[in-house]
Design a protein around this motif. Structure first.
Motif: not given
Length: 334
Positions: A77-78, A88-89, A205-207
């Protein structure tokens, strides 16, 4: 078969050629050595990276038709951040983030090839002339070529305006190129410095990317290019860091090496990783007319005379899907 001249071989110009689909002969005049425009892909030391537009958003039908086994939909995701730099998500603006293993520049090039457009690279258009026969000659590369039944201008507003300022028309039309040039010249843009920062270690990173949402940070966009299949060698990482417009203008005269050092420092702080302040190598690309910063203008004044405008000034969006759709629409009208 009638002929159409398209100025600049970016996604808008490729959209024009795609919509015409061989019904007219399309000749594209491209100033650079290769078509692409803002879909700018670079290669270095085994890396493939996009320093302009990062991907194409939206529906997949057209992209699927171009797939030769190399189409990528970036799945990560972005995320977002504000002036405080806390990532932040929560930015689901793009359901799909399409690109290709050899970079986003494949999009316009493959469209132009499929449309059998003739692309004249290294050829800068400086002006136009509408003849007494109601046809157009293109002044390019120090010479003249034509005739064309129609001309489509796709560069940013000021660049299209420069061509129109050197355009003459016959007495058979009331089209005033100077008036349209004035509208396009005054269209406002934001400048962006884009940096490729390469590292000899992986970065998880999770993004895929993070975007600044309040225009209060020195970094406007940061993306991990390694999330695109085939772009970054194993065990390494490459960041695309696009600086905010104010920062980019402030550092317009800053030497490339020093500017990259500053950008890397901002990236390191944003991602809370001191290692990122010292990239293995860097590249800077400055986009003077990166993002439209004005309301879209009506540029239809010349269409009765065969002069069309598919610049981003006509839709006011800084995304390549909007430019492609604009080119497709002009091609449909033609």
């Amino acid at each position: 078969m009638s002929r159409v001249a398209v100025v600049v071989g970016g996604v808008a110009g490729a959209g024009v050629a795609t919509a015409l689909d061989g019904e007219r002969e399309v000749v594209v005049f491209e100033r650079e050595g290769e078509p692409g425009g803002r879909t700018a892909t670079r290669r270095r030391a085994g890396h493939v990276y996009d320093v302009g537009a990062n991907y194409h958003k939206g529906g997949s039908e057209l992209l699927d038709s171009l797939d030769e086994g190399d189409l990528i939909d970036v799945e990560e995701p972005v995320w977002t951040f504000e002036g405080d730099g806390e990532i932040k998500p929560g930015d689901d603006r793009d359901d799909h983030k399409w690109t290709f293993e050899d970079g986003i520049t494949i999009l316009p090039r493959r469209l132009l090839e499929r449309a059998s457009a003739t692309v004249r690279t290294g050829t800068e258009v400086t002006g136009l002339e509408r003849t007494g026969e109601g046809e157009w000659d293109v002044l390019a590369g120090g010479g003249r070529t034509g005739p064309y039944d129609a001309v489509v201008l796709t560069p940013p507003g000021p660049a299209s305006a420069s061509i129109l300022e050197h355009t003459s028309v016959d007495s058979g039309t009331d089209f005033d190129p100077a008036a349209l040039a004035a509208d396009l010249e005054s269209f406002a843009y934001r400048s962006i410095d884009s940096f490729a920062l390469a590292y000899s270690f992986p970065l998880d990173r999770p993004y895929y990317a993070a975007v600044n949402t309040d225009r209060a940070h020195a970094v406007g966009w940061l993306a991990r290019e390694g999330e695109k299949r085939g772009h970054v060698p194993d065990g390494r990482s490459l960041l695309i860091v696009q600086m905010a417009p104010d920062w980019s203008v402030e550092h317009r005269e800053t030497p490339d090496g020093r500017a990259a050092e500053l950008a890397a420092g901002h990236a390191a702080a944003l991602l809370d990783d001191d290692r990122l302040a010292d990239p293995k190598w860097t590249e800077r690309v400055s986009w003077r007319h990166a993002l439209p910063d004005d309301e879209a203008i009506d540029a239809n004044a010349g269409e009765a005379a065969g002069l069309y405008v598919a610049s981003d000034a006509t839709h006011g969006e800084g995304r390549i899907h909007a430019s492609l759709e604009g080119g497709l629409e002009i091609g449909d009208r033609l």
